[in-house]
Motif scaffolding. Structure first.
Motif, PDB file in Angstrom:
ATOM      1  N   ASP A   1       0.896  -0.932   0.048  1.00  0.00           N
ATOM      2  CA  ASP A   1      -0.051  -0.044   0.190  1.00  0.00           C
ATOM      3  C   ASP A   1       0.850   1.250   0.113  1.00  0.00           C
ATOM      4  O   ASP A   1       1.670   1.714   0.938  1.00  0.00           O
TER       5      ASP A   1
ATOM      6  N   ALA B   1       2.821   7.419   4.213  1.00  0.00           N
ATOM      7  CA  ALA B   1       2.699   7.879   5.487  1.00  0.00           C
ATOM      8  C   ALA B   1       3.671   7.542   6.550  1.00  0.00           C
ATOM      9  O   ALA B   1       4.010   8.216   7.670  1.00  0.00           O
ATOM     10  N   HIS B   2       3.941   6.264   6.570  1.00  0.00           N
ATOM     11  CA  HIS B   2       5.068   5.803   7.383  1.00  0.00           C
ATOM     12  C   HIS B   2       6.428   6.748   7.307  1.00  0.00           C
ATOM     13  O   HIS B   2       7.043   7.165   8.255  1.00  0.00           O
TER      14      HIS B   2
ATOM     15  N   GLN C   1      -0.169   3.957   2.628  1.00  0.00           N
ATOM     16  CA  GLN C   1       0.304   3.661   4.055  1.00  0.00           C
ATOM     17  C   GLN C   1       1.774   3.664   3.985  1.00  0.00           C
ATOM     18  O   GLN C   1       2.392   4.307   5.203  1.00  0.00           O
TER      19      GLN C   1
END
Length: 128
Positions: free
Chosen positions: A83, A89-90, A86
């Motif tokens: 993803d 964002a990490h 995701q």
């Protein structure tokens, strides 16, 4: 004859900073870490879940990598992720800037770019 890519070698300017980036932020597993006193150089062998590897080197006085405008040679290193949103964002939570997420016009897969501490272009590419 050729089966897969075994490893990619990266030379960093600050070993401690790059080691932290690749292990703590990107989550690569350390296979081996060696200091070579004759070269005043570290060699860190890192592994991804599929057993592909990155060799992280430190060499004192190595020149900076030409990047922008892009120089001839290896353009970037791409990591497959489940993803992209995701994963981006990490990276952002860890202070790593990412470009806007785009869609590959040929495959329809999402991807984005970011950089390691030395400006090495890296990509996360959503693979299903």
């Amino acid at each position: 004859m050729f089966k897969r890519i075994h490893h990619v070698a990266i030379i960093c300017s600050d070993y401690v900073v790059s080691k932290r980036f690749y292990t703590e932020i990107l989550g690569l597993r350390v296979l081996a870490e060696n200091y070579r006193p004759d070269r005043d150089s570290y060699k860190l062998d890192l592994c991804l879940p599929d057993n592909s590897q990155i060799e992280l080197f430190s060499f004192p006085g190595s020149p900076a990598r030409p990047s922008y405008p892009e120089a001839q040679g290896l353009r970037h290193l791409a990591f497959a992720v489940d993803d992209v949103v995701q994963a981006a964002a990490h990276l952002n939570r860890h202070g790593v800037e990412t470009e806007a997420i785009r869609v590959d016009e040929y495959t329809g897969q999402r991807f984005t770019f970011f950089q390691d501490p030395d400006g090495q272009p890296l990509e996360i590419y959503e693979s299903v």
